[in-house]
Design a protein around this motif. Structure first.
Motif, mmCIF file in Angstrom:
data_model
loop_
_atom_site.group_PDB
_atom_site.id
_atom_site.type_symbol
_atom_site.label_atom_id
_atom_site.label_comp_id
_atom_site.label_asym_id
_atom_site.label_seq_id
_atom_site.Cartn_x
_atom_site.Cartn_y
_atom_site.Cartn_z
ATOM 1 N N SER A 35 0.987 -1.279 0.089
ATOM 2 C CA SER A 35 -0.169 -0.150 0.176
ATOM 3 C C SER A 35 0.985 1.223 -0.147
ATOM 4 C CB SER A 35 -0.868 -0.156 1.204
ATOM 5 O OG SER A 35 -1.666 -1.165 1.165
ATOM 6 N N LYS A 36 2.072 1.169 0.704
ATOM 7 C CA LYS A 36 2.932 2.197 0.836
ATOM 8 C C LYS A 36 3.565 2.485 -0.360
ATOM 9 C CE LYS A 36 4.014 2.317 5.821
ATOM 10 N NZ LYS A 36 5.098 1.961 6.654
ATOM 11 N N ILE A 37 4.042 1.476 -1.159
ATOM 12 C CA ILE A 37 4.502 1.609 -2.537
ATOM 13 C C ILE A 37 3.628 2.289 -3.367
ATOM 14 C CG2 ILE A 37 5.375 0.389 -4.402
ATOM 15 C CD1 ILE A 37 6.719 -1.610 -2.247
ATOM 16 N N MET A 38 2.347 1.645 -3.423
ATOM 17 C CA MET A 38 1.318 2.183 -4.452
ATOM 18 C C MET A 38 1.009 3.753 -3.972
ATOM 19 S SD MET A 38 0.811 -0.047 -6.506
ATOM 20 C CE MET A 38 -0.508 0.770 -7.417
ATOM 21 N N MET A 39 0.931 4.123 -2.870
ATOM 22 C CA MET A 39 0.891 5.596 -2.580
ATOM 23 C C MET A 39 1.883 6.400 -3.109
ATOM 24 S SD MET A 39 -0.971 5.339 1.249
ATOM 25 C CE MET A 39 -0.803 7.139 1.315
ATOM 26 N N LEU A 40 3.079 5.885 -2.962
ATOM 27 C CA LEU A 40 4.289 6.800 -3.387
ATOM 28 C C LEU A 40 4.134 6.884 -5.111
ATOM 29 C CD1 LEU A 40 7.135 5.343 -1.055
ATOM 30 C CD2 LEU A 40 6.389 7.742 -1.071
ATOM 31 N N ALA A 41 3.965 5.614 -5.550
ATOM 32 C CA ALA A 41 3.826 5.789 -7.077
ATOM 33 C C ALA A 41 2.725 6.659 -7.629
ATOM 34 C CB ALA A 41 3.439 4.320 -7.474
ATOM 35 N N LYS A 42 1.675 6.770 -6.858
ATOM 36 C CA LYS A 42 0.517 7.747 -7.157
ATOM 37 C C LYS A 42 0.932 8.989 -6.841
ATOM 38 C CE LYS A 42 -3.320 4.443 -6.410
ATOM 39 N NZ LYS A 42 -4.332 3.875 -5.835
ATOM 40 N N GLN A 43 1.600 9.531 -5.799
ATOM 41 C CA GLN A 43 2.222 10.599 -5.414
ATOM 42 C C GLN A 43 3.147 11.204 -6.451
ATOM 43 O OE1 GLN A 43 3.071 10.506 -1.272
ATOM 44 N NE2 GLN A 43 1.122 10.167 -0.675
ATOM 45 N N THR A 44 3.930 10.542 -6.832
ATOM 46 C CA THR A 44 4.949 11.125 -7.707
ATOM 47 C C THR A 44 4.504 11.999 -8.816
ATOM 48 O OG1 THR A 44 6.199 9.154 -7.307
ATOM 49 C CG2 THR A 44 7.072 10.416 -8.924
ATOM 50 N N PRO A 45 3.541 11.511 -9.851
ATOM 51 C CA PRO A 45 3.157 12.685 -10.807
ATOM 52 C C PRO A 45 2.605 13.477 -10.277
ATOM 53 C CG PRO A 45 2.332 10.250 -11.167
ATOM 54 C CD PRO A 45 2.981 10.316 -9.887
ATOM 55 N N GLN A 46 2.106 13.635 -9.129
ATOM 56 C CA GLN A 46 1.446 15.007 -8.528
ATOM 57 C C GLN A 46 2.647 15.792 -7.998
ATOM 58 O OE1 GLN A 46 -1.216 13.593 -5.530
ATOM 59 N NE2 GLN A 46 -2.788 12.513 -7.136
ATOM 60 N N GLU A 47 3.603 15.317 -7.524
ATOM 61 C CA GLU A 47 4.510 16.150 -6.818
ATOM 62 C C GLU A 47 5.245 16.759 -8.141
ATOM 63 O OE1 GLU A 47 6.831 13.672 -4.477
ATOM 64 O OE2 GLU A 47 5.160 13.696 -2.642
ATOM 65 N N GLN A 48 5.757 15.941 -9.249
ATOM 66 C CA GLN A 48 6.449 16.458 -10.432
ATOM 67 C C GLN A 48 5.428 16.754 -11.387
ATOM 68 O OE1 GLN A 48 8.944 13.265 -11.022
ATOM 69 N NE2 GLN A 48 10.519 13.866 -9.772
ATOM 70 N N LYS A 49 4.892 18.051 -11.609
ATOM 71 C CA LYS A 49 3.754 18.362 -12.436
ATOM 72 C C LYS A 49 4.445 18.447 -13.697
ATOM 73 C CE LYS A 49 1.145 20.894 -9.092
ATOM 74 N NZ LYS A 49 0.126 22.002 -8.743
ATOM 75 N N PRO A 50 3.514 18.144 -14.681
ATOM 76 C CA PRO A 50 3.928 18.575 -16.145
ATOM 77 C C PRO A 50 4.488 19.858 -16.606
ATOM 78 C CG PRO A 50 1.504 18.515 -15.992
ATOM 79 C CD PRO A 50 2.187 18.083 -14.657
ATOM 80 N N LYS A 51 5.317 19.954 -17.423
ATOM 81 C CA LYS A 51 6.182 21.163 -17.589
ATOM 82 C C LYS A 51 5.966 21.789 -19.070
ATOM 83 C CE LYS A 51 10.354 19.812 -16.259
ATOM 84 N NZ LYS A 51 11.813 19.928 -15.839
ATOM 85 N N ILE A 52 6.097 23.017 -18.976
ATOM 86 C CA ILE A 52 6.096 23.665 -20.507
ATOM 87 C C ILE A 52 7.554 23.982 -20.813
ATOM 88 C CG2 ILE A 52 5.348 25.479 -21.818
ATOM 89 C CD1 ILE A 52 2.959 25.862 -20.318
ATOM 90 N N ALA A 53 8.038 23.513 -22.041
ATOM 91 C CA ALA A 53 9.422 23.857 -22.440
ATOM 92 C C ALA A 53 9.227 24.974 -23.174
ATOM 93 C CB ALA A 53 9.958 22.805 -23.331
ATOM 94 N N PHE A 54 10.018 26.280 -22.978
ATOM 95 C CA PHE A 54 10.078 27.509 -23.632
ATOM 96 C C PHE A 54 11.043 27.402 -24.649
ATOM 97 C CE2 PHE A 54 7.402 28.280 -20.013
ATOM 98 C CZ PHE A 54 6.409 28.990 -20.657
ATOM 99 N N LEU A 55 11.353 27.298 -25.948
ATOM 100 C CA LEU A 55 12.102 27.333 -27.037
ATOM 101 C C LEU A 55 12.292 28.467 -27.638
ATOM 102 C CD1 LEU A 55 10.785 23.889 -28.322
ATOM 103 C CD2 LEU A 55 12.011 23.990 -26.289
#
Length: 429
Positions: A35-55
């Motif tokens: 359960s802890k592993i699954m919770m960490l896996a679910k939290q990772t995308p939320q902590e690292q939000k998608p980014k915009i690359a400015f070119l």
């Protein structure tokens, strides 16, 4: 005998009970860890939000880095990345930029880019190749070195990330002379499109552009800007040589009488004056680098000293960066996945040239006198775009509701952008 049997049974039951408890406890611990592993896996995308690359596509340094510095300070969650394509060997360090956001952000495999040539597309592909290495980059925004943001980072981030489509100015090109029949059948005329190069691409579309090995080679071979008449070039070279021998530039202005003294008259004289004005208006932030007329004329030689084809009258006046991405996506059947408008505002000065064929080739440059709150309000208030060749009007929306059309605008001189920032006309935080 009965006592022995009962003791054996009691011990057996005790052993089974202990064994069962250990099994249940082990299963509980395993489930808890899972359960802890699954919770960490679910939290990772939320902590690292998608980014915009400015070119950024730049000649050398970024003259408006102070504007973008204020803009990027508006993000506290690391939701962006920066990549700059400048001339080969140019480094963004403390000497070349005052903004720490740009330190070391130049791509190391940059090339020399010439306006109106396929090298512009190559530069865009190089930027995408570098930006795609970061799996968190989900949007890719192309920007020029004279571009400014119109809103805060949060507003622009939400606007771009709220839709699953790319933003790409694209419309049918009905004018003769742009499409080269030699592209057929690889690129049929019914897939020929035109639009602005300042696009916002999704990751899927960025990968398609980088991996394209069919359409891009056709553009390299058959899509080129039209050469100037050979007699025009030769006569201007005569004027240039006379100027290089006798005349020096001291105040940043070219006088018509100076050119006439050197033997330049009429349209040739006007073209040199126009060239000088363009250079000084564009590079007014680096005016000290253009004090010498020899530097100016070397730049002129570099731009116009190309060969005239033997059959010049058959040339097709094709500007690759105005057609490539739009045509590529039409070729791939992806037009249903794009919002067919640009998020970058550009004003075209249709009266800047007497030559109808070359009129409107370059957009207006906003100078210090143009940089007013009224100008920004006029750009921000635009809520629709009219496409005459397709008889359609594109009403701008965001999150399913009517919205403003543009998030960025160009072309601004350093003085103009500084004035907008200092007068609080441009609020970026």
């Amino acid at each position: 005998m009965k006592r022995r049997i009962s003791r054996v049974r009691w011990r057996g039951n005790l052993f089974l009970s202990i064994l069962l408890s250990l099994c249940v406890g082990s299963l509980f611990l395993m489930q808890n860890q899972y359960s802890k592993i699954m919770m960490l896996a679910k939290q990772t995308p939320q902590e690292q939000k998608p980014k915009i690359a400015f070119l950024f596509i730049a000649r050398n340094r970024l003259p408006l880095d102070f504007v973008w510095d204020a803009f990027f300070q508006g993000d506290k969650e690391g939701r962006f990345s920066i990549f700059v394509h400048s001339r080969p060997g140019f480094l963004f360090n403390k000497v070349m930029t005052r903004s720490p956001f740009f330190y070391g952000r130049q791509v190391n495999n940059s090339i020399q880019v010439d306006w109106g040539e396929s090298t512009m597309i190559q530069a865009e592909r190089i930027l995408l190749q570098n930006a795609l290495k970061d799996p968190l980059n989900e949007r890719f925004v192309f920007l020029s070195d004279s571009c400014i943001p119109l809103y805060s980072f949060s507003y622009i981030y939400e606007y771009i990330m709220s839709t699953s489509t790319s933003f790409l100015d694209s419309f049918a090109d009905t004018k003769e002379g742009r499409y080269n029949p030699r592209m057929h059948p690889v690129v049929p005329v019914n897939n020929w499109r035109k639009g602005s190069q300042w696009a916002v691409l999704t990751r899927k579309h960025a990968e398609i552009m980088v991996n394209d090995d069919i359409v891009f080679p056709e553009f390299q071979k058959h899509c080129r800007r039209k050469s100037l008449p050979e007699f025009w070039i030769r006569l201007n070279f005569i004027c240039i040589k006379q100027l290089m021998k006798s005349w020096t530039l001291s105040d940043g202005f070219i006088l018509q009488k100076d050119l006439q003294i050197s033997g330049c008259f009429g349209n040739m004289c006007g073209s040199l004056i126009g060239l000088a004005k363009f250079i000084f208006n564009t590079f007014d932030y680096e005016i000290t680098q253009f004090r010498g007329i020899r530097v100016l004329l070397k730049w002129y030689f570099k731009v116009f000293s190309f060969m005239q084809p033997a059959e010049g009258w058959k040339e097709h006046n094709c500007i690759p960066d105005e057609h490539y991405v739009q045509t590529l996506f039409a070729q791939k059947g992806l037009e249903g996945e794009i919002t067919r408008r640009s998020l970058t505002h550009t004003a075209w000065d249709l009266s800047s040239s007497r030559d109808r064929e070359r009129r409107g080739w370059h957009p207006m440059t906003y100078k210090l006198s143009d940089a007013t709150p009224k100008l920004l309000k006029a750009i921000k208030d635009i809520d629709n775009i009219n496409y005459e060749t397709e008889y359609r009007k594109e009403w701008c929306t965001s999150k399913g509701k009517p919205s403003k059309c543009f998030l960025f605008a160009r072309k601004f001189t350093r003085a103009a952008a500084l004035n907008l920032l200092n007068t609080s006309a441009l609020v970026l935080r």
